[in-house]
Design a protein around this motif. Sequence first.
Motif, PDB file in Angstrom:
ATOM      1  N   SER A   1       0.905  -0.865  -0.895  1.00 55.49           N
ATOM      2  CA  SER A   1       0.019  -0.192   0.227  1.00 55.49           C
ATOM      3  C   SER A   1       0.889   0.832   0.257  1.00 55.49           C
ATOM      4  CB  SER A   1      -0.430  -0.139   0.943  1.00 55.49           C
ATOM      5  OG  SER A   1      -0.020  -0.171   2.212  1.00 55.49           O
ATOM      6  N   GLN A   2       2.449   1.044   0.873  1.00 58.08           N
ATOM      7  CA  GLN A   2       2.742   2.949   0.993  1.00 58.08           C
ATOM      8  C   GLN A   2       3.183   2.473  -0.977  1.00 58.08           C
ATOM      9  OE1 GLN A   2       5.446   0.412   4.336  1.00 58.08           O
ATOM     10  NE2 GLN A   2       4.595   2.804   5.059  1.00 58.08           N
ATOM     11  N   MET A   3       4.363   1.413  -1.254  1.00 63.87           N
ATOM     12  CA  MET A   3       4.184   1.144  -2.745  1.00 63.87           C
ATOM     13  C   MET A   3       3.437   2.156  -3.883  1.00 63.87           C
ATOM     14  SD  MET A   3       6.767  -1.163  -5.189  1.00 63.87           S
ATOM     15  CE  MET A   3       4.866  -1.770  -5.336  1.00 63.87           C
ATOM     16  N   MET A   4       2.386   1.473  -3.507  1.00 61.47           N
ATOM     17  CA  MET A   4       1.287   2.200  -4.257  1.00 61.47           C
ATOM     18  C   MET A   4       0.896   3.662  -4.273  1.00 61.47           C
ATOM     19  SD  MET A   4       0.075  -0.329  -7.041  1.00 61.47           S
ATOM     20  CE  MET A   4       1.619  -2.044  -6.630  1.00 61.47           C
ATOM     21  N   ALA A   5       0.877   4.402  -2.893  1.00 58.27           N
ATOM     22  CA  ALA A   5       0.320   5.661  -2.520  1.00 58.27           C
ATOM     23  C   ALA A   5       2.259   6.168  -2.645  1.00 58.27           C
ATOM     24  CB  ALA A   5       0.794   5.953  -0.967  1.00 58.27           C
ATOM     25  N   GLU A   6       2.978   6.050  -2.929  1.00 57.14           N
ATOM     26  CA  GLU A   6       4.283   6.371  -3.597  1.00 57.14           C
ATOM     27  C   GLU A   6       4.122   6.783  -5.032  1.00 57.14           C
ATOM     28  OE1 GLU A   6       8.079   9.033  -3.357  1.00 57.14           O
ATOM     29  OE2 GLU A   6       6.356   8.800  -2.091  1.00 57.14           O
ATOM     30  N   MET A   7       4.246   5.954  -5.803  1.00 57.05           N
ATOM     31  CA  MET A   7       3.435   5.682  -7.188  1.00 57.05           C
ATOM     32  C   MET A   7       2.441   6.549  -8.152  1.00 57.05           C
ATOM     33  SD  MET A   7       5.218   2.013  -8.753  1.00 57.05           S
ATOM     34  CE  MET A   7       4.204   0.937  -7.309  1.00 57.05           C
ATOM     35  N   ARG A   8       2.044   6.568  -6.998  1.00 57.83           N
ATOM     36  CA  ARG A   8       0.844   7.539  -7.367  1.00 57.83           C
ATOM     37  C   ARG A   8       1.007   8.653  -7.236  1.00 57.83           C
ATOM     38  NH1 ARG A   8      -2.320   3.696  -4.353  1.00 57.83           N
ATOM     39  NH2 ARG A   8      -2.727   5.378  -2.595  1.00 57.83           N
ATOM     40  N   GLN A   9       1.653   9.066  -6.139  1.00 54.16           N
ATOM     41  CA  GLN A   9       2.307  10.346  -6.118  1.00 54.16           C
ATOM     42  C   GLN A   9       2.756  11.058  -7.401  1.00 54.16           C
ATOM     43  OE1 GLN A   9       1.022  12.808  -4.594  1.00 54.16           O
ATOM     44  NE2 GLN A   9       2.963  14.492  -4.630  1.00 54.16           N
ATOM     45  N   ARG A  10       4.089   9.289  -7.901  1.00 52.98           N
ATOM     46  CA  ARG A  10       5.198  10.203  -8.385  1.00 52.98           C
ATOM     47  C   ARG A  10       4.421  10.337  -9.685  1.00 52.98           C
ATOM     48  NH1 ARG A  10      10.815   8.352  -7.318  1.00 52.98           N
ATOM     49  NH2 ARG A  10      11.095   8.202  -5.404  1.00 52.98           N
ATOM     50  N   VAL A  11       3.367   9.844 -10.495  1.00 51.62           N
ATOM     51  CA  VAL A  11       2.611   9.628 -12.236  1.00 51.62           C
ATOM     52  C   VAL A  11       2.301  10.988 -11.917  1.00 51.62           C
ATOM     53  CG1 VAL A  11       0.621   9.202 -13.046  1.00 51.62           C
ATOM     54  CG2 VAL A  11       2.867   7.030 -12.212  1.00 51.62           C
ATOM     55  N   ALA A  12       0.741  11.762 -10.422  1.00 51.38           N
ATOM     56  CA  ALA A  12       1.031  12.536 -10.360  1.00 51.38           C
ATOM     57  C   ALA A  12       1.533  13.986 -10.412  1.00 51.38           C
ATOM     58  CB  ALA A  12       0.257  12.752  -9.469  1.00 51.38           C
ATOM     59  N   THR A  13       2.969  14.308 -10.192  1.00 52.33           N
ATOM     60  CA  THR A  13       3.808  14.741 -10.417  1.00 52.33           C
ATOM     61  C   THR A  13       4.801  14.835 -11.396  1.00 52.33           C
ATOM     62  OG1 THR A  13       5.012  14.028  -8.804  1.00 52.33           O
ATOM     63  CG2 THR A  13       3.628  15.575  -7.822  1.00 52.33           C
ATOM     64  N   ASP A  14       4.267  13.538 -12.281  1.00 56.91           N
ATOM     65  CA  ASP A  14       5.352  13.378 -13.228  1.00 56.91           C
ATOM     66  C   ASP A  14       7.373  13.185 -13.354  1.00 56.91           C
ATOM     67  OD1 ASP A  14       5.770  12.862 -15.916  1.00 56.91           O
ATOM     68  OD2 ASP A  14       6.603  15.720 -16.231  1.00 56.91           O
ATOM     69  N   ARG A  15       7.232  11.774 -11.885  1.00 52.60           N
ATOM     70  CA  ARG A  15       8.377  11.857 -11.232  1.00 52.60           C
ATOM     71  C   ARG A  15       8.444  10.400 -11.572  1.00 52.60           C
ATOM     72  NH1 ARG A  15       9.098  11.865  -5.759  1.00 52.60           N
ATOM     73  NH2 ARG A  15       6.718  12.200  -5.500  1.00 52.60           N
ATOM     74  N   PRO A  16       9.711   9.609 -12.119  1.00 49.11           N
ATOM     75  CA  PRO A  16      10.623   8.471 -12.990  1.00 49.11           C
ATOM     76  C   PRO A  16      10.174   7.535 -11.269  1.00 49.11           C
ATOM     77  CG  PRO A  16      12.140   9.869 -12.520  1.00 49.11           C
ATOM     78  CD  PRO A  16      10.876  10.714 -12.520  1.00 49.11           C
ATOM     79  N   ILE A  17       9.115   5.935 -11.805  1.00 50.03           N
ATOM     80  CA  ILE A  17       9.111   5.686 -10.407  1.00 50.03           C
ATOM     81  C   ILE A  17      10.572   4.646 -10.777  1.00 50.03           C
ATOM     82  CG2 ILE A  17       7.938   2.831 -10.539  1.00 50.03           C
ATOM     83  CD1 ILE A  17       6.150   5.110 -10.741  1.00 50.03           C
ATOM     84  N   PHE A  18      11.209   4.561 -11.120  1.00 47.64           N
ATOM     85  CA  PHE A  18      12.563   3.762 -10.803  1.00 47.64           C
ATOM     86  C   PHE A  18      13.753   5.226 -10.339  1.00 47.64           C
ATOM     87  CE2 PHE A  18      10.251   0.139 -12.502  1.00 47.64           C
ATOM     88  CZ  PHE A  18      11.083  -0.318 -11.123  1.00 47.64           C
ATOM     89  N   ALA A  19      13.747   6.127 -10.248  1.00 48.31           N
ATOM     90  CA  ALA A  19      14.163   7.030  -9.926  1.00 48.31           C
ATOM     91  C   ALA A  19      14.986   7.145  -8.862  1.00 48.31           C
ATOM     92  CB  ALA A  19      14.068   8.878 -10.593  1.00 48.31           C
TER      93      ALA A  19
END
Length: 202
Positions: free
Chosen positions: A184-202
């Motif tokens: 759940s924590q990983m998913m929350a961070e990935m949603r945030q990264r997508v919303a702010t146009d940040r790479p998933i693996f950076a």
Amino acid sequence: MKLEDMISAVQKKVGVAVDGKAGPQTWSAIYSKLVDAKVSPAYLANVIDVVDARSEKVIATLLPEVRPYARALVQNALAGGIKLRIISGLRTYAEQDALYAQGRTAPGNVVTKARAGYSAHNFGIAFDVGLFEGNSYLGESPMYKAVGLLGQNIGLEWGGNWKTIVDQPHFELRPSWAVDLAESQMMAEMRQRVATDRPIFA
């Protein structure tokens, strides 16, 4: 010294994510050190030999960092006499919501517990595999467990180990920042990264 500890030490030395599993990223880093040839993630995505056309079509939807792992899993399975194909990769939020609706507000059986934005498939880090005997798809087979071990050995997370919903065809590559996080924590961070146009693996 255990083999996993040795691999972890090598990973630390060559500067890749330390997980004790010798996957494509680890081998490419070792290759770079020994052969003095820089292997970038983009190059690594294409350096491992391509597999069958059906799998490649799905692999193309995954993030570049994940593609070599999917190819390596297919190749390792074939080396063991198991005909494996990658059958599902990236899903849009709309596709995920349509799957979530099945068995709830739409006809069919329930196939997922994840709404849009709550599946690793929505971020290009997950893929599903299918086993085949000739041209016949095997929905259930004890060989899925063997493939699960192959995936774990190269650093993939396997859905067959999950507690709430066992998903043997499912594999995903966690980013190094998410190794110790709950799903759940990983998913929350990935949603945030997508919303702010940040790479998933950076």
